[in-house]
Scaffold this active site. Structure first.
Site, PDB file in Angstrom:
ATOM      1  N   ARG A 191      35.721  24.679 -13.109  1.00 59.44           N
ATOM      2  CA  ARG A 191      34.712  24.755 -14.158  1.00 59.44           C
ATOM      3  C   ARG A 191      34.884  23.646 -15.197  1.00 59.44           C
ATOM      4  O   ARG A 191      33.928  23.233 -15.835  1.00 59.44           O
ATOM      5  CB  ARG A 191      34.840  26.116 -14.843  1.00 59.44           C
ATOM      6  CG  ARG A 191      33.528  26.701 -15.253  1.00 59.44           C
ATOM      7  CD  ARG A 191      33.662  28.125 -15.665  1.00 59.44           C
ATOM      8  NE  ARG A 191      34.996  28.471 -16.154  1.00 59.44           N
ATOM      9  CZ  ARG A 191      35.291  29.649 -16.668  1.00 59.44           C
ATOM     10  NH1 ARG A 191      34.356  30.569 -16.765  1.00 59.44           N
ATOM     11  NH2 ARG A 191      36.508  29.922 -17.090  1.00 59.44           N
ATOM     12  N   HIS A 248      55.689  40.396  -1.213  1.00 63.86           N
ATOM     13  CA  HIS A 248      56.861  39.587  -0.826  1.00 63.86           C
ATOM     14  C   HIS A 248      57.969  40.412  -0.161  1.00 63.86           C
ATOM     15  O   HIS A 248      58.457  40.065   0.911  1.00 63.86           O
ATOM     16  CB  HIS A 248      57.444  38.870  -2.040  1.00 63.86           C
ATOM     17  CG  HIS A 248      56.447  38.057  -2.806  1.00 63.86           C
ATOM     18  ND1 HIS A 248      55.519  37.244  -2.189  1.00 63.86           N
ATOM     19  CD2 HIS A 248      56.223  37.933  -4.133  1.00 63.86           C
ATOM     20  CE1 HIS A 248      54.784  36.654  -3.119  1.00 63.86           C
ATOM     21  NE2 HIS A 248      55.183  37.060  -4.293  1.00 63.86           N
ATOM     22  N   ASP A 250      53.191  43.602  -7.831  1.00 63.52           N
ATOM     23  CA  ASP A 250      53.327  42.154  -7.930  1.00 63.52           C
ATOM     24  C   ASP A 250      54.332  41.594  -6.920  1.00 63.52           C
ATOM     25  O   ASP A 250      54.188  40.456  -6.471  1.00 63.52           O
ATOM     26  CB  ASP A 250      53.774  41.793  -9.363  1.00 63.52           C
ATOM     27  CG  ASP A 250      53.634  40.309  -9.659  1.00 63.52           C
ATOM     28  OD1 ASP A 250      52.555  39.757  -9.379  1.00 63.52           O
ATOM     29  OD2 ASP A 250      54.595  39.700 -10.158  1.00 63.52           O
ATOM     30  N   LYS A 281      47.330  35.363  -3.855  1.00 62.13           N
ATOM     31  CA  LYS A 281      47.611  36.721  -4.287  1.00 62.13           C
ATOM     32  C   LYS A 281      47.116  36.898  -5.716  1.00 62.13           C
ATOM     33  O   LYS A 281      46.974  35.891  -6.397  1.00 62.13           O
ATOM     34  CB  LYS A 281      49.090  37.017  -4.166  1.00 62.13           C
ATOM     35  CG  LYS A 281      49.945  36.554  -5.363  1.00 62.13           C
ATOM     36  CD  LYS A 281      51.307  37.175  -5.341  1.00 62.13           C
ATOM     37  CE  LYS A 281      51.941  37.132  -6.696  1.00 62.13           C
ATOM     38  NZ  LYS A 281      53.303  37.597  -6.784  1.00 62.13           N
ATOM     39  N   HIS A 327      53.647  33.094  -0.475  1.00 64.13           N
ATOM     40  CA  HIS A 327      54.459  31.873  -0.400  1.00 64.13           C
ATOM     41  C   HIS A 327      55.890  32.160   0.043  1.00 64.13           C
ATOM     42  O   HIS A 327      56.597  31.253   0.465  1.00 64.13           O
ATOM     43  CB  HIS A 327      54.400  31.068  -1.703  1.00 64.13           C
ATOM     44  CG  HIS A 327      55.073  31.711  -2.859  1.00 64.13           C
ATOM     45  ND1 HIS A 327      54.423  32.586  -3.683  1.00 64.13           N
ATOM     46  CD2 HIS A 327      56.341  31.628  -3.319  1.00 64.13           C
ATOM     47  CE1 HIS A 327      55.262  33.001  -4.610  1.00 64.13           C
ATOM     48  NE2 HIS A 327      56.444  32.441  -4.411  1.00 64.13           N
ATOM     49  N   LYS A 352      62.577  41.519 -13.305  1.00 60.59           N
ATOM     50  CA  LYS A 352      62.545  40.361 -14.199  1.00 60.59           C
ATOM     51  C   LYS A 352      63.707  40.457 -15.182  1.00 60.59           C
ATOM     52  O   LYS A 352      64.224  41.533 -15.426  1.00 60.59           O
ATOM     53  CB  LYS A 352      61.227  40.338 -14.961  1.00 60.59           C
ATOM     54  CG  LYS A 352      60.053  40.064 -14.046  1.00 60.59           C
ATOM     55  CD  LYS A 352      58.824  39.673 -14.813  1.00 60.59           C
ATOM     56  CE  LYS A 352      57.706  39.276 -13.877  1.00 60.59           C
ATOM     57  NZ  LYS A 352      57.966  38.025 -13.153  1.00 60.59           N
TER      58      LYS A 352
HETATM   59  P1  NAD Z   1      44.433  29.361 -14.037  1.00 56.88           P
HETATM   60  O1  NAD Z   1      43.807  30.310 -14.998  1.00 56.88           O
HETATM   61  O2  NAD Z   1      45.481  28.427 -14.548  1.00 56.88           O
HETATM   62  O3  NAD Z   1      43.300  28.461 -13.358  1.00 56.88           O
HETATM   63  C1  NAD Z   1      42.065  28.991 -12.986  1.00 56.88           C
HETATM   64  C2  NAD Z   1      41.191  27.903 -12.400  1.00 56.88           C
HETATM   65  O4  NAD Z   1      39.967  28.514 -12.006  1.00 56.88           O
HETATM   66  C3  NAD Z   1      40.852  26.776 -13.347  1.00 56.88           C
HETATM   67  O5  NAD Z   1      40.832  25.567 -12.629  1.00 56.88           O
HETATM   68  C4  NAD Z   1      39.417  27.117 -13.793  1.00 56.88           C
HETATM   69  O6  NAD Z   1      38.643  25.971 -14.135  1.00 56.88           O
HETATM   70  C5  NAD Z   1      38.894  27.746 -12.525  1.00 56.88           C
HETATM   71  N1  NAD Z   1      37.753  28.632 -12.788  1.00 56.88           N
HETATM   72  C6  NAD Z   1      37.711  29.730 -13.587  1.00 56.88           C
HETATM   73  N2  NAD Z   1      36.481  30.267 -13.552  1.00 56.88           N
HETATM   74  C7  NAD Z   1      35.725  29.502 -12.744  1.00 56.88           C
HETATM   75  C8  NAD Z   1      34.378  29.527 -12.309  1.00 56.88           C
HETATM   76  N3  NAD Z   1      33.515  30.463 -12.721  1.00 56.88           N
HETATM   77  N4  NAD Z   1      33.976  28.586 -11.457  1.00 56.88           N
HETATM   78  C9  NAD Z   1      34.810  27.623 -11.011  1.00 56.88           C
HETATM   79  N5  NAD Z   1      36.095  27.541 -11.383  1.00 56.88           N
HETATM   80  C10 NAD Z   1      36.548  28.461 -12.246  1.00 56.88           C
HETATM   81  O7  NAD Z   1      44.975  30.255 -12.819  1.00 56.88           O
HETATM   82  P2  NAD Z   1      46.190  29.937 -11.826  1.00 56.88           P
HETATM   83  O8  NAD Z   1      47.458  30.366 -12.479  1.00 56.88           O
HETATM   84  O9  NAD Z   1      46.093  28.544 -11.344  1.00 56.88           O
HETATM   85  O10 NAD Z   1      45.932  30.979 -10.649  1.00 56.88           O
HETATM   86  C11 NAD Z   1      44.926  30.811  -9.658  1.00 56.88           C
HETATM   87  C12 NAD Z   1      45.074  31.904  -8.607  1.00 56.88           C
HETATM   88  O11 NAD Z   1      46.355  31.798  -8.006  1.00 56.88           O
HETATM   89  C13 NAD Z   1      44.995  33.327  -9.151  1.00 56.88           C
HETATM   90  O12 NAD Z   1      44.422  34.147  -8.166  1.00 56.88           O
HETATM   91  C14 NAD Z   1      46.465  33.702  -9.338  1.00 56.88           C
HETATM   92  O13 NAD Z   1      46.652  35.105  -9.266  1.00 56.88           O
HETATM   93  C15 NAD Z   1      47.068  33.016  -8.143  1.00 56.88           C
HETATM   94  N6  NAD Z   1      48.500  32.722  -8.271  1.00 56.88           N
HETATM   95  C16 NAD Z   1      48.938  31.882  -9.256  1.00 56.88           C
HETATM   96  C17 NAD Z   1      50.287  31.599  -9.339  1.00 56.88           C
HETATM   97  C18 NAD Z   1      50.817  30.655 -10.387  1.00 56.88           C
HETATM   98  O14 NAD Z   1      52.016  30.350 -10.325  1.00 56.88           O
HETATM   99  N7  NAD Z   1      50.012  30.159 -11.299  1.00 56.88           N
HETATM  100  C19 NAD Z   1      51.190  32.158  -8.424  1.00 56.88           C
HETATM  101  C20 NAD Z   1      50.699  32.998  -7.424  1.00 56.88           C
HETATM  102  C21 NAD Z   1      49.339  33.256  -7.354  1.00 56.88           C
END
Ligand code: NAD
Length: 488
Positions: free
Chosen positions: A51, A241, A236, A149, A179, A336
């Protein structure tokens, strides 16, 4: 030893959420490392789609910064970073609206390459993305989607999500990431079990006393408090995992190392799991701790709810009701703010049936421990004679296979995400969860959660930097066993 790197076929990888935390910390730095290793072909394209309003030049700048911060590469080989960034594009897109879709469609038109779409966004957007990919003609039968996830928060939501994705994609197009399955040691666990004659004959209730799996973190909930408090350690960590690790350790040998053969066997393990009795589950919440950098808040302070009943620690005992494992308990534990960041599976073998060395020699058990982090590796504890003239005294010493020492540097640095993304491009689903596996895991987890909710149970406090709640040790002690120490 030099590992062979075989480049994957040219691909277009669209990363929805390409500006998010996961993309910047893991996905893009991982892809850059594969690029340096020569696995990513020069024709491949990575298209960030999110976005955030920016152009491709801005995105390249953002990703250069992310690689610098999270890539773990001191000095990339000359020219590699620029060459990698040149393969990046960016589209500003709205998963819930129409903005950006025509542009993405134009970019993806008739390239004839492997097409993969990584849903690195909140799960609430998975359905919207799947629907729009189909609407804009990008969900053809060769396309692959990667979903992160959490996959649902209970059986009902997981089924609904599977149902939504199934409207637009076949099961063999859906790559559900866990992962943990991408870790070198996890795959090595299968190689050790099924590539050696040594272990498999002993891999059953007759010779194994019990198995314990610990995934300990030193971090607290940090900035994820609001999200985490709706989830907790069971949802979680355990449901995905720890259950996946349990499946790999307990499954029957698949006939072939192919995706469905492996996943069929894992599914059978989940379906054979006994329900967990209420007095076999211990839940905890970490306490505040005064440290050098100031005071770390307690769990309840970190999530901003002084009455929260969500667990940041869980320990449980379960059994697998099948011929191989009947009578061998499996103990799972995760939390944790524990003593060390350490993930380990330990197969604790039974004592010898009779000690010829007499009562003074002590009791010894072989323990095969499979360390996932840190220092991935496998250690087998073996009993030997203590050296010297002191008589026949026995001690346990490790036969150690720490991968970092035994293998080359490259193997050490391949992160789970890089391996899994390359598997997506190769079209290999072995290390990804199938829809029925995820549902079966929730079907086992749901009644456990409903049980403590119905009983109104409140998690017990535990000290930060400890090995978890006091009663989790009692769980083991009652059975005449003990947890292995959580250490580096
Ligand atoms: P984040 O909030 O940092 O990033 C979200 C992304 O989604 C951003 O790029 C944002 O621009 C985009 N976005 C939000 N709404 C949108 C829309 N309407 N249209 C298009 N793009 C949109 O989230 P994150 O931490 O990167 O996590 C992403 C996914 O990965 C989630 O499902 C999270 O549960 C999963 N996840 C994250 C981690 C981690 O370490 N961050 C680990 C495991 C799983």
């Amino acid at each position: 030893m030099v590992s062979r790197v075989i480049p994957v076929d040219p691909f277009d990888l669209v990363i929805f959420g390409g500006t998010g935390d996961l993309a910047r910390r893991k996905i893009l730095p991982g892809l850059f490392r594969r690029f340096i290793a020569g696995q990513m072909p020069p024709e491949a394209r990575i298209i960030g789609a999110a976005r955030t309003d920016m152009d491709s030049a801005g995105y390249r700048e953002m990703i250069a910064g992310a690689i610098d911060e999270f890539g773990g590469i001191d000095t990339p080989p000359a020219g590699t970073l620029d060459a990698f960034l040149a393969q990046l594009e960016y589209v500003t897109i709205d998963a819930k609206g129409e903005a950006g879709w025509a542009e993405l469609q134009e970019l993806m038109k008739g390239t004839g390459r492997v097409e993969a779409y990584y849903f690195s966004v909140a799960p609430s957007l998975f359905g919207d993305l799947a629907e729009r990919l189909q609407h804009w003609g990008m969900a053809d039968v060769d396309a692959r989607i990667v979903v992160e996830k959490p996959f649902g928060r209970d059986l009902a939501t997981a089924k609904a999500l599977n149902g939504t994705l199934a409207k637009y994609f076949n099961e063999d197009q859906i790559y559900r990431i866990d992962h943990y399955l991408g870790k070198e040691t996890v795959q090595n666990l299968m190689a050790v079990r099924f590539g050696n004659m040594l272990f498999e004959p002993l891999w059953n209730a007759q010779y194994v006393d019990h198995i314990q799996i610990t995934v300990a973190e030193t971090v607290g909930v940090g900035g994820r408090g609001e999200y985490y408090d709706k989830s907790g350690a069971m949802r979680d960590m355990v449901q995905n995992h720890l259950m996946q690790l349990l499946c790999l350790i307990a499954m029957e040998p698949p006939a072939r190392f192919d995706p469905d053969a492996v996943r069929d066997e894992k599914l059978k393990v989940i379906r054979a799991l006994d329900p967990v009795l209420p007095h076999h589950i211990m839940r905890g919440q970490y306490e505040a701790e005064a440290g050098q950098e100031g005071t770390h808040p307690s769990y309840r302070e970190a999530v901003g709810d002084p009455r929260s009943k969500t667990e940041s620690f869980i320990a449980l005992k379960t059994q697998i009701s099948n011929w191989r494992w009947s009578g061998t308990p499996f103990y799972l534990r995760t939390g944790k703010r524990m003593a060390a960041r350490s993930s380990e599976i330990s197969v604790v073998f039974k004592e010898t049936p009779h000690s010829i060395f007499g009562p003074d020699a002590g009791q010894h058990r072989n323990v095969l421990s499979i360390r996932l982090q840190p220092n991935e590796g496998i250690t087998l504890g073996v009993t030997i004679k203590e050296p010297g003239p002191g008589g026949m005294r026995l001690i346990d010493v490790p036969l150690d296979m720490t991968f970092a020492e035994a293998l080359d540097d490259d193997a050490e640095h391949v992160d789970a995400y890089e391996r899994l993304i390359m598997d997506v491009i190769r079209g290999n689903q072995t290390l990804f969860m199938r829809g029925d596996e995820v549902e079966a895991a929730w079907a086992w987890t749901d009644p456990i959660i409903h049980g403590w909710e119905a009983r109104g149970e409140v998690p017990k406090p535990y000290d930060s930097g400890s090995n978890g709640t006091t009663d989790s040790h009692e769980l083991m002690r009652r059975d005449g066993r003990e947890w292995r120490k959580v250490s580096l």
